[in-house]
Scaffold this active site. Structure first.
Site, PDB file in Angstrom:
ATOM      1  N   ASP A 107       0.849  -1.198   0.000  1.00 13.38           N
ATOM      2  CA  ASP A 107       0.000   0.000   0.000  1.00 13.38           C
ATOM      3  C   ASP A 107       0.882   1.244   0.000  1.00 13.38           C
ATOM      4  O   ASP A 107       1.153   1.850   1.034  1.00 13.38           O
ATOM      5  CB  ASP A 107      -0.947  -0.003   1.195  1.00 13.38           C
ATOM      6  CG  ASP A 107      -2.009   1.083   1.058  1.00 13.38           C
ATOM      7  OD1 ASP A 107      -2.022   1.781   0.018  1.00 13.38           O
ATOM      8  OD2 ASP A 107      -2.820   1.243   1.981  1.00 13.38           O
ATOM      9  N   CYS A 110       0.376   4.580   2.022  1.00 12.47           N
ATOM     10  CA  CYS A 110      -0.636   4.502   3.066  1.00 12.47           C
ATOM     11  C   CYS A 110      -0.244   5.629   4.012  1.00 12.47           C
ATOM     12  O   CYS A 110       0.938   5.851   4.264  1.00 12.47           O
ATOM     13  CB  CYS A 110      -0.520   3.160   3.763  1.00 12.47           C
ATOM     14  SG  CYS A 110      -1.771   2.948   5.029  1.00 12.47           S
ATOM     15  N   HIS A 215      -7.778   0.773   7.558  1.00 13.61           N
ATOM     16  CA  HIS A 215      -8.113   2.108   7.074  1.00 13.61           C
ATOM     17  C   HIS A 215      -9.409   2.603   7.696  1.00 13.61           C
ATOM     18  O   HIS A 215     -10.341   1.830   7.915  1.00 13.61           O
ATOM     19  CB  HIS A 215      -8.236   2.091   5.541  1.00 13.61           C
ATOM     20  CG  HIS A 215      -6.902   1.896   4.888  1.00 13.61           C
ATOM     21  ND1 HIS A 215      -6.753   1.552   3.572  1.00 13.61           N
ATOM     22  CD2 HIS A 215      -5.657   2.005   5.406  1.00 13.61           C
ATOM     23  CE1 HIS A 215      -5.468   1.455   3.301  1.00 13.61           C
ATOM     24  NE2 HIS A 215      -4.777   1.724   4.384  1.00 13.61           N
ATOM     25  N   PRO A 389      -2.012   7.278  14.144  1.00 16.15           N
ATOM     26  CA  PRO A 389      -3.370   6.803  14.368  1.00 16.15           C
ATOM     27  C   PRO A 389      -3.380   5.662  15.379  1.00 16.15           C
ATOM     28  O   PRO A 389      -2.474   4.842  15.397  1.00 16.15           O
ATOM     29  CB  PRO A 389      -3.779   6.281  12.981  1.00 16.15           C
ATOM     30  CG  PRO A 389      -2.504   5.882  12.334  1.00 16.15           C
ATOM     31  CD  PRO A 389      -1.451   6.823  12.860  1.00 16.15           C
ATOM     32  N   SER A 391      -5.348   2.222  16.944  1.00 17.35           N
ATOM     33  CA  SER A 391      -6.176   1.177  16.355  1.00 17.35           C
ATOM     34  C   SER A 391      -7.622   1.572  16.632  1.00 17.35           C
ATOM     35  O   SER A 391      -7.888   2.507  17.379  1.00 17.35           O
ATOM     36  CB  SER A 391      -5.842  -0.171  16.972  1.00 17.35           C
ATOM     37  OG  SER A 391      -5.895  -0.081  18.379  1.00 17.35           O
ATOM     38  N   HIS A 415       4.558   4.574  13.328  1.00 15.94           N
ATOM     39  CA  HIS A 415       3.396   4.943  12.490  1.00 15.94           C
ATOM     40  C   HIS A 415       2.058   4.570  13.091  1.00 15.94           C
ATOM     41  O   HIS A 415       1.018   4.946  12.553  1.00 15.94           O
ATOM     42  CB  HIS A 415       3.527   4.330  11.101  1.00 15.94           C
ATOM     43  CG  HIS A 415       2.953   2.943  10.976  1.00 15.94           C
ATOM     44  ND1 HIS A 415       3.346   1.899  11.771  1.00 15.94           N
ATOM     45  CD2 HIS A 415       2.010   2.447  10.153  1.00 15.94           C
ATOM     46  CE1 HIS A 415       2.674   0.816  11.439  1.00 15.94           C
ATOM     47  NE2 HIS A 415       1.863   1.110  10.464  1.00 15.94           N
ATOM     48  N   GLY A 416       2.051   3.822  14.165  1.00 15.06           N
ATOM     49  CA  GLY A 416       0.762   3.434  14.747  1.00 15.06           C
ATOM     50  C   GLY A 416       0.977   2.492  15.893  1.00 15.06           C
ATOM     51  O   GLY A 416       2.069   2.443  16.473  1.00 15.06           O
ATOM     52  N   GLY A 418       0.624  -0.938  15.802  1.00 12.25           N
ATOM     53  CA  GLY A 418       1.313  -2.160  15.397  1.00 12.25           C
ATOM     54  C   GLY A 418       0.544  -3.400  15.796  1.00 12.25           C
ATOM     55  O   GLY A 418       0.113  -3.540  16.936  1.00 12.25           O
TER      56      GLY A 418
END
Length: 492
Positions: A107, A110, A215, A389, A391, A415-416, A418
DNA sequence: ATGTGC
């Protein structure tokens, strides 16, 4: 897995690592034959328990690629990926090094964008059911989703070349949108000739769609400010409503990756590159194969930026209609937009010398510090906004690029949250409806295409995002500015 | 992540 086995696995992992400090663990080059540089894991002791041997081996495998600089790095949200880990950062010398699609991911671009409003939490919470429903109707989501929105072949080419700059010029946004965006909404040098007809065919009808999996489009509010100075520069206040959009390049990016992996598989043989895993297919950075992939990747990245731009535009329309005020009156301004699956040609200091390198960030966010020329003017004194972001149903964070990001991680952060559990396993063991009800009790309205997506994305199959963010904050890679709590979620 | 798996 029994607890005993789990403990055994954990001790096996740390046994082969060298602890540098509280949050840095190195994989020495003695870990495996052929490592050109050590591996480096940015993990707290607690998060060390979330990784397994296979993940460590993937980080080590990347260290075997030619021309890799400093370390093969992994962020605290690291988990197993295609060839490279998700949460991996690797920079390559432009003469000796390689470019690899595995280091970017399927992606392409993303990423995440955050739109501000001047609404307060109380203006939005009573209307979550109808707002999420309206957004769900307006923004197509789900696997293979297509909208009524159609672009022509020429417009698709424009989007590949100019990303959100094209989208704004085509009427899907306002001028400040591209100013407040990583790379100003597009990467220069995309070459549509390197994008196959299949990728075009998949990408065209999917423009302006959210996709599936992790997403989402989320209505949130600011519940905590950690750094008042940076928050003021970003225009964030406690209680303020924000909208976060997390999506990528859909089938277009996926097909670009698939197509070029084929070419690069051949290139590995042609250039006699020693790769420990064919999922690390790559080519010398300056070769035609690598540059063709890179130029196609830029098209994928630009598609994703245009996609998020269009989705934000429709979000504005939904809000405008519901509140009976325009974008300006509602303060619907883009705070920032970050890519977290992309390779970039950037200048970094390596061994005391400035040089141009190819930084691969796969499940990692650029986090440039205050003063960096690529941080937009209005944020330059505090650093680049780094959007993390959560979850589904868990807090998201706004951070600022920290003073140590350039020296520690080629200007990169996590990035998040995980993943902890694979999609398939989550789907089998979680109950989507039950999770949706539980989130509703917590005051979070989730509108999803199907319950299985909610199961796949259950908060418990992810690491705790607070733990992940705390590691990059402690290291000074990216520092906490604000925390955002979801109140309405749209999922594919 | 994905026109969702060998």
């Amino acid at each position: 897995m029994s607890n005993q086995n789990k403990e055994k696995n954990e001790s096996d992992v740390t046994e082969e690592l060298t602890r540098v400090n509280d949050n840095i663990w190195d994989i020495p080059t003695s870990h495996a034959y052929g490592m050109n540089v050590p591996g480096r894991l940015f993990l707290s002791e607690k998060l060390m328990g979330t990784i397994d041997k296979e993940t460590v081996n993937q980080v080590a495998n990347v260290a075997m690629l030619p021309g890799i600089l400093d370390y093969s790095m992994a962020m605290p949200d690291v988990h197993l990926g295609y060839g490279f880990t998700i949460g991996g950062v690797a920079a390559f010398d432009e003469e000796e090094g390689v470019i690899s699609p595995g280091g970017v991911g399927f992606d392409i671009n993303c990423g995440v964008r955050l739109m501000k409003t001047n609404l307060l939490k109380e203006d939005a919470t009573p209307h979550m059911k109808i707002l999420t429903e309206n957004l769900f109707k307006k923004i197509p989501s789900g696997v293979g989703s297509k909208g009524e929105f159609k672009v022509t072949d020429t417009e698709l080419t424009e989007a590949f070349l100019h990303g959100s700059q094209w989208a704004v010029e085509a009427g899907y946004g306002i001028e400040s949108d591209t100013k407040n965006c990583e790379s100003y909404g597009f990467m220069e040098g995309g070459n549509p000739d390197t994008v196959g007809t299949k990728a075009r065919k998949r990408g065209r009808p999917q423009f302006g769609t959210l996709g599936s999996g992790n997403h989402f489009l989320e209505i949130q509010y600011v519940d905590k400010i950690y750094d008042p100075v940076a928050a003021a520069a970003y225009g964030l206040e406690e209680g303020q409503v924000t909208v976060m959009i997390h999506c990528g390049s859909r089938g277009a990016g996926h097909q670009i990756c698939t197509d070029h992996l084929q070419t690069l598989n051949q290139a590995v043989k042609k250039y006699k590159i020693n790769v420990p895993d064919m999922q690390l297919a790559c080519a010398p950075a300056k070769s035609k194969e690598a540059q063709d992939y890179f130029d196609a990747m830029k098209c994928g990245a630009n598609y994703a930026w245009a996609n998020r731009q269009i989705i934000m535009h429709w979000t504005r329309e939904v809000f405008e209609q519901f509140y009976g005020k325009d974008t300006d009156a509602l303060g619907m301004e883009l705070l920032y937009d970050v890519a977290h699956n992309v390779a970039k040609y950037e200048t970094h200091e390596v061994d005391g010398k400035k040089q141009d390198v190819y930084v691969h960030r796969k499940g990692a966010t650029r986090a440039f510090p205050a003063g960096h020329p690529e941080v937009p003017q209005q944020y330059r004194d505090v650093g680049q906004p780094v959007l993390i972001p959560g979850s589904m149903g868990t807090p998201s964070f706004v951070l600022k690029g920290g003073p140590n990001s350039m020296s520690l991680s080629f200007g990169s952060a996590c990035h998040g949250a995980g993943r902890l559990m694979g999609r398939g396993k989550a789907k089998g063991s979680m109950n989507g409806e039950a999770i949706q009800e539980e989130l509703a009790r917590q005051g979070i309205t989730v509108r999803a295409e199907k319950a299985s997506v909610i199961a796949e994305e259950a908060p418990s199959v992810y690491k705790n995002s607070d733990d992940v963010v705390d590691v990059v904050d402690s290291l000074g890679i990216a520092q906490k500015v604000a925390r955002l709590i979801p109140i309405g979620v749209i999922k594919g």
